[in-house]
Design an enzyme around this catalytic site. Structure first.
Site, mmCIF file in Angstrom:
data_model
loop_
_atom_site.group_PDB
_atom_site.id
_atom_site.type_symbol
_atom_site.label_atom_id
_atom_site.label_comp_id
_atom_site.label_asym_id
_atom_site.label_seq_id
_atom_site.Cartn_x
_atom_site.Cartn_y
_atom_site.Cartn_z
ATOM 1 N N ASP A 478 0.828 -1.212 0.000
ATOM 2 C CA ASP A 478 0.000 0.000 0.000
ATOM 3 C C ASP A 478 0.856 1.254 0.000
ATOM 4 O OD1 ASP A 478 0.885 -0.627 2.573
ATOM 5 O OD2 ASP A 478 -0.827 0.291 3.562
ATOM 6 N N ASP A 483 4.602 2.658 9.073
ATOM 7 C CA ASP A 483 4.731 1.303 9.618
ATOM 8 C C ASP A 483 3.588 0.426 9.112
ATOM 9 O OD1 ASP A 483 2.642 2.456 10.899
ATOM 10 O OD2 ASP A 483 3.334 2.058 12.938
ATOM 11 N N GLU A 484 3.556 0.216 7.810
ATOM 12 C CA GLU A 484 2.489 -0.596 7.238
ATOM 13 C C GLU A 484 3.074 -1.430 6.097
ATOM 14 O OE1 GLU A 484 -1.220 1.279 7.183
ATOM 15 O OE2 GLU A 484 -2.241 -0.463 6.385
ATOM 16 N N ASP A 491 -5.977 -2.778 -2.891
ATOM 17 C CA ASP A 491 -5.080 -1.829 -3.533
ATOM 18 C C ASP A 491 -4.470 -2.488 -4.776
ATOM 19 O OD1 ASP A 491 -5.446 -1.373 -0.715
ATOM 20 O OD2 ASP A 491 -3.897 0.156 -0.769
ATOM 21 N N GLU A 748 -2.482 8.915 -0.862
ATOM 22 C CA GLU A 748 -3.408 7.911 -0.353
ATOM 23 C C GLU A 748 -4.838 8.443 -0.320
ATOM 24 O OE1 GLU A 748 -2.673 6.919 3.747
ATOM 25 O OE2 GLU A 748 -3.887 5.094 3.609
ATOM 26 N N HIS A 769 0.798 6.122 -2.505
ATOM 27 C CA HIS A 769 -0.186 5.052 -2.355
ATOM 28 C C HIS A 769 -0.863 4.944 -3.712
ATOM 29 C CE1 HIS A 769 -1.401 3.638 1.721
ATOM 30 N NE2 HIS A 769 -2.506 3.182 1.155
HETATM 31 C C1 BGC Z 1 -4.116 0.736 3.835
HETATM 32 C C2 BGC Z 1 -4.954 0.627 2.612
HETATM 33 C C3 BGC Z 1 -5.845 -0.545 2.754
HETATM 34 C C4 BGC Z 1 -6.739 -0.201 3.906
HETATM 35 C C5 BGC Z 1 -7.833 -1.144 4.193
HETATM 36 C C6 BGC Z 1 -5.010 1.001 4.984
HETATM 37 O O1 BGC Z 1 -4.341 1.124 6.168
HETATM 38 O O2 BGC Z 1 -3.116 1.693 3.703
HETATM 39 O O3 BGC Z 1 -4.394 0.960 1.459
HETATM 40 O O4 BGC Z 1 -6.488 -0.974 1.633
HETATM 41 O O5 BGC Z 1 -5.993 0.041 5.074
HETATM 42 O O6 BGC Z 1 -8.704 -0.566 5.033
#
Ligand code: BGC
Length: 892
Positions: A478, A483-484, A491, A748, A769
């Site tokens: 994403d 921190d993801e 996505d 995003e 994003h």
């Molecule tokens: C992500 C997204 C994802 C979403 C789902 C987010 O934290 O960055 O791109 O699809 O969560 O809810």
């Protein structure tokens, strides 16, 4: 742009194969499939050229003919090898010849063809034998609460006496990240190897040809081993303490040397390897890296180094069941970005790369004293005072430290971390310095290019491409900064059509789909993120549907049925699962989470409607996949289910006046795009969608699920003017709004930054994003008009339907289809439209030549022969491969 521009298609007088690939990759090493797919593209300048037949010859070790396909009619875009069983660690040279035309050659190297050929054990660090670490006397620990417990990466080595060899290959992998060294040099140019997969089921290994690094005498094989995705920080969960994978990284290396007498030496990691710590004090994908150059282990990876103070490595297991060949292109550094601005104040320097990237920095400093600590912090934006803005990184520290050795000039580049950033703040050094941004991503080959007369639209496509690069880092993520950095399934599926135009992502997504199938539960639910980590949420509408959308789209684009064969059972299980929970066929009962039309602006699309639309789509794609594979009973079952969901949808959500529940743009877009509005009501539904857009002053309200459908749906129903209005808009919310603010990647959220509020919600505000960049596909397929017929796969029947409009005076795009290059270029000048189209050999295209008066259309000055019809604004003709130059009268 280096590393990101199309290689020219060879000009040829007659059919010439080029761009030969094995398992969708150019000259891959470590191929493990018993019948690897061999494919090529064709070039020709002659009209109507089509391959009548092809022949493949494959020569194995010793130049022995391993397979001769004989002449086969047509052009198979994914011919599987059909010769003698492939042997391990061997080079196979192959040649394809086409009739009428020429031939071309390439090669592939095999990996381990039989699991019982592994001779290497998993080794690692034994905490019990660890000698105490003596920090340098003046050490000032840069650790924070989050990095306090990060362990040092470890160095492993082993020397071997090897008889002279004609070829030496090394298969290597880690549970963790590794960097392989042979005789003082790094092997290969892959980064963050072995990449991220669902390590519980699949650990990919890489194969290196190190023949050139090995001379006479002893060979030293070394590896640096770090936590990476295996045991480092993952997402917002902090450091992985065996929640999902393991506690400490592990290494596996197998060397295979072939000698002139036909014998083979095989040696693998075992208890004779030694290991220690070195200058890398910690390395973490999210937190960053700390390197103390005073602790450099000079010569550690060369023969003769004294490793007597190192500890014996610990043998952990001989579990080879999880080892799989690497399917995708590795992550590589593909480009250096030169800063556009460097601002210094005392020992604080702020560097602006002018481009938001994923990667890291190469820093060269002069005049530092031993023990000086230079700190690099990374961010995507600056705050109002010109300082680094890092609030949106959440717990990712994205901070590297370099402790100088005191040499006149020293260079530092971290290797086991990656940051999403445009700006770098450097502190701790007031002397001379140089900085380069190092761009890191899965090195998927460029497949397409788009440009046009409007600079903002050009910038939009550039932003889309940069977000694709920044987020295709081993898996489709994403975002690259906070921190993801997870493989969110929606996505990936919404962006896939755009991704396929920009790059050849066949191998990249083949690997990711394998992980998706591993993660699918026994009931058929698909997790929200793949590889499956952290969340136990499974089965979210639009997210779980990646299980059907991704394989189907890959089949459509690449024409390779194998992806459907591999995925059909998983597609079926997904659809069955949703149906089991929703026997009334309106998807109301949650089987997972529900994010709706994620990050939509100002409205709320009905969740039941959105979910049911995806249910219908998944059933439809499963039926289509079954039809392609000739599975009639599955086709009947899913086509029937799709029809019944369609009826239920219409009853539940479509009013007799064509209004769709909730009256939102995404509601209309999903229903229209997926054929869920009964035919007689389509014009009315389109009218309501248009009225909503007009009523809002031509502004979009779509989130992740709807945004990519705006262009295709509006233009399919004759409203390209509106699609262009959205494309050119620069008011909030729009793509243009972010570009006006200087965006160099896709944000995003529409409100990543606004005049009213400044930065958007810090809890979730990535500036890189790609989901909202799914408009990119329409620039290729709509604006430039490069698509294919509904029932075509692998672009065998291209549909070229350009849409001159908006403020554009020209647009040009090219795309490397599996057959060869497809391109279009249109230009409007006065009352004339010129359109140049190239159709690849073997394809027969339908071309819609835009024309106010279809009878005005000429091709190379003459009336068009192959006319099959006309629409209100185009002449439609059917043409075989070749280059065509149309002109037509064109008034706006
Ligand atoms: C992500 C997204 C994802 C979403 C789902 C987010 O934290 O960055 O791109 O699809 O969560 O809810």
């Amino acid at each position: 742009m280096p590393g990101w521009s199309l290689p020219p298609a060879p000009a040829a007088a007659s059919l010439r194969p080029y761009d030969l690939r094995c398992e969708h990759r150019r000259t891959p090493l470590g191929v493990g499939a018993p019948a690897p797919r061999l494919s090529w593209r064709l070039a020709s300048d002659r009209r109507g050229d089509a391959p009548a037949a092809y022949r493949i010859r494959v020569h194995g070790p010793g130049g022995v003919l391993a397979w001769d396909s004989g002449w086969v009619d047509g052009q198979d875009v994914s011919a599987g090898y059909g010769g003698a069983p492939l042997v391990s660690f061997a080079r196979y040279r192959w040649e394809v010849s086409v009739r009428p035309g020429g031939s071309a050659e390439s090669w592939f190297d095999t990996g381990v063809m039989h699991a019982d050929e592994w001779r290497a054990a998993w080794i690692g660090h034994d905490p019990e034998t660890e000698p105490p670490f003596e920090p340098p006397a003046d050490d000032r620990e840069p650790r924070t609460a989050r990095t306090a417990f990060l362990p040092p990466p470890r160095y492993f080595r082993r020397e071997l006496d090897l008889r002279p060899a004609t070829s030496v290959r090394i298969a290597c992998t880690a549970r963790g990240l590794y960097e392989l060294h042979v005789n003082g040099a790094r092997a290969g140019d892959g980064e963050l190897t072995p990449g991220w997969t669902d390590y519980r089921y699949r650990v990919p290994y890489q194969v290196y040809d190190v023949t050139d690094l090995v001379g006479e005498g002893p060979v030293c094989v070394g590896a640096v081993l770090a936590d990476g995705w295996w045991s480092g920080s993952l997402g917002w969960d902090g450091r992985q303490q065996a929640q999902r994978y393991g506690r400490r990284p592990e290494l596996l290396v197998q060397l295979v040397a072939d000698h002139a007498d036909g014998s083979r030496t095989v040696a693998g990691t075992d208890a004779t390897w030694r290991e220690t710590t070195g200058p890398l004090r910690y390395a973490d994908l999210l937190m960053g890296e700390w390197y103390d150059a005073r602790l450099d282990l000079d010569g550690w990876d060369r023969p003769g180094f004294d490793d007597s103070s190192w500890a014996p490595a610990r043998v952990l297991s001989s579990d080879h069941g999880v080892l799989v060949p690497s399917l995708a292109e590795p992550v590589r550094v593909t480009q250096d970005v030169v800063p556009v601005d460097v601002r210094r104040a005392g020992d604080r320097t702020i560097v602006d790369l002018g481009q938001n990237i994923a990667g890291r920095v190469r820093l060269t400093i002069r005049g530092a004293r031993a023990g000086d600590r230079v700190t690099l912090r990374h961010g995507e934006a600056l705050d109002d005072d010109g300082g680094l803005y890092t609030a949106n990184l959440r717990s990712a520290e994205a901070t590297d430290h370099y402790v100088a050795a005191g040499r006149p000039e020293e260079t530092f580049e971290p290797r086991f971390t990656v940051h999403g950033f445009r700006y770098v703040e450097i502190t701790g050094h007031s002397g001379d310095l140089d900085v380069a941004g190092r761009v890191l991503h899965s090195d998927t080959p460029v497949a397409g290019e788009f440009s046009c007369s409007d600079a903002t639209v050009g910038q939009l496509m550039s932003n889309v491409r940069w977000s694709q690069r920044g987020n295709f880092v081993s898996v489709p993520t994403d975002c690259p900064q906070r921190d993801e950095r997870l493989g969110w399934t929606a996505d990936a599926q919404v962006f896939l059509p755009t991704a396929c135009y920009n790059a050849d992502v066949a191998a990249f997504f083949t690997g990711w789909l394998a992980d998706l199938r591993c993660a699918q539960t026994a009931e058929g639910a698909v997790p929200d993120v793949v590889p499956h980590v952290m969340t136990e949420r499974h089965g979210t509408p639009g997210w779980g549907d990646a299980a059907t959308i991704v394989p189907w789209h890959l089949y459509r684009v690449y024409g390779d049925e194998r992806v459907l064969r591999d995925s059909l059972p998983s597609m079926r299980r997904w659809v069955d699962h949703v149906e089991r929970h929703n026997p009334g066929l309106i998807w109301r009962n949650r089987v997972g989470s529900h994010y709706g039309d994620w990050l939509q602006a100002d409205v709320r699309t009905s969740r039941d409607l959105l979910a049911t639309a995806f249910f219908a789509l998944s059933a439809d794609l499963t039926a289509k996949a079954a039809a392609v594979l000739g599975d009639h009973s599955a086709f009947e079952r899913y086509a029937g289910l799709r029809a019944r969901i369609g009826e239920a949808f219409a009853r539940e959500f479509v009013s007799p006046d064509g209004r769709i529940t909730g009256d939102t743009q995404t509601g209309y877009l999903l229903a229209l795009a997926h054929g869920l509005v009964p035919d007689p009501l389509v014009p009315a539904a389109v009218g309501h969608l248009v009225a909503d857009l007009e009523g809002r002053g031509r502004r979009l309200t779509t989130g992740f699920a709807g945004v990519g459908l705006l262009g295709p749906v509006l233009s399919a129903h004759g409203h390209e003017d509106l699609a262009y209005a959205l494309l050119h808009d620069d008011r909030y919310p729009s793509w243009g709004y972010s570009i006006k603010r200087g965006a160099t990647t896709i944000w995003e959220r529409w409100n990543g930054w606004t005049e009213e509020t400044g930065f958007g919600p810090v809890a979730m505000n990535s500036f890189n994003h790609y989901a909202l960049g799914s408009v990119g596909a329409w620039l290729y397929s709509g604006v430039a008009g490069l698509g294919q017929e509904e029932d075509s796969a692998g672009f065998r029947r291209p549909l070229v339907r350009p849409l001159p409009g908006g403020t554009l005076t020209w647009a040009v795009a090219s795309y490397d289809t599996p057959l060869g290059r497809l391109s279009s270029r249109w230009e409007v000048d006065g009352g004339t439209l010129r359109l140049e189209v190239r159709i690849p050999p073997g394809a027969v295209a339908t071309v819609h030549v835009p024309a106010t008066d279809p009878s005005s259309v000429r091709e190379s000055g003459a009336p068009v022969d192959e006319v099959v019809g006309a629409t209100g604004s185009a002449l439609v003709c059917r043409v075989p491969s070749g280059r065509y130059e149309f002109t037509a009268a064109w008034e706006r």
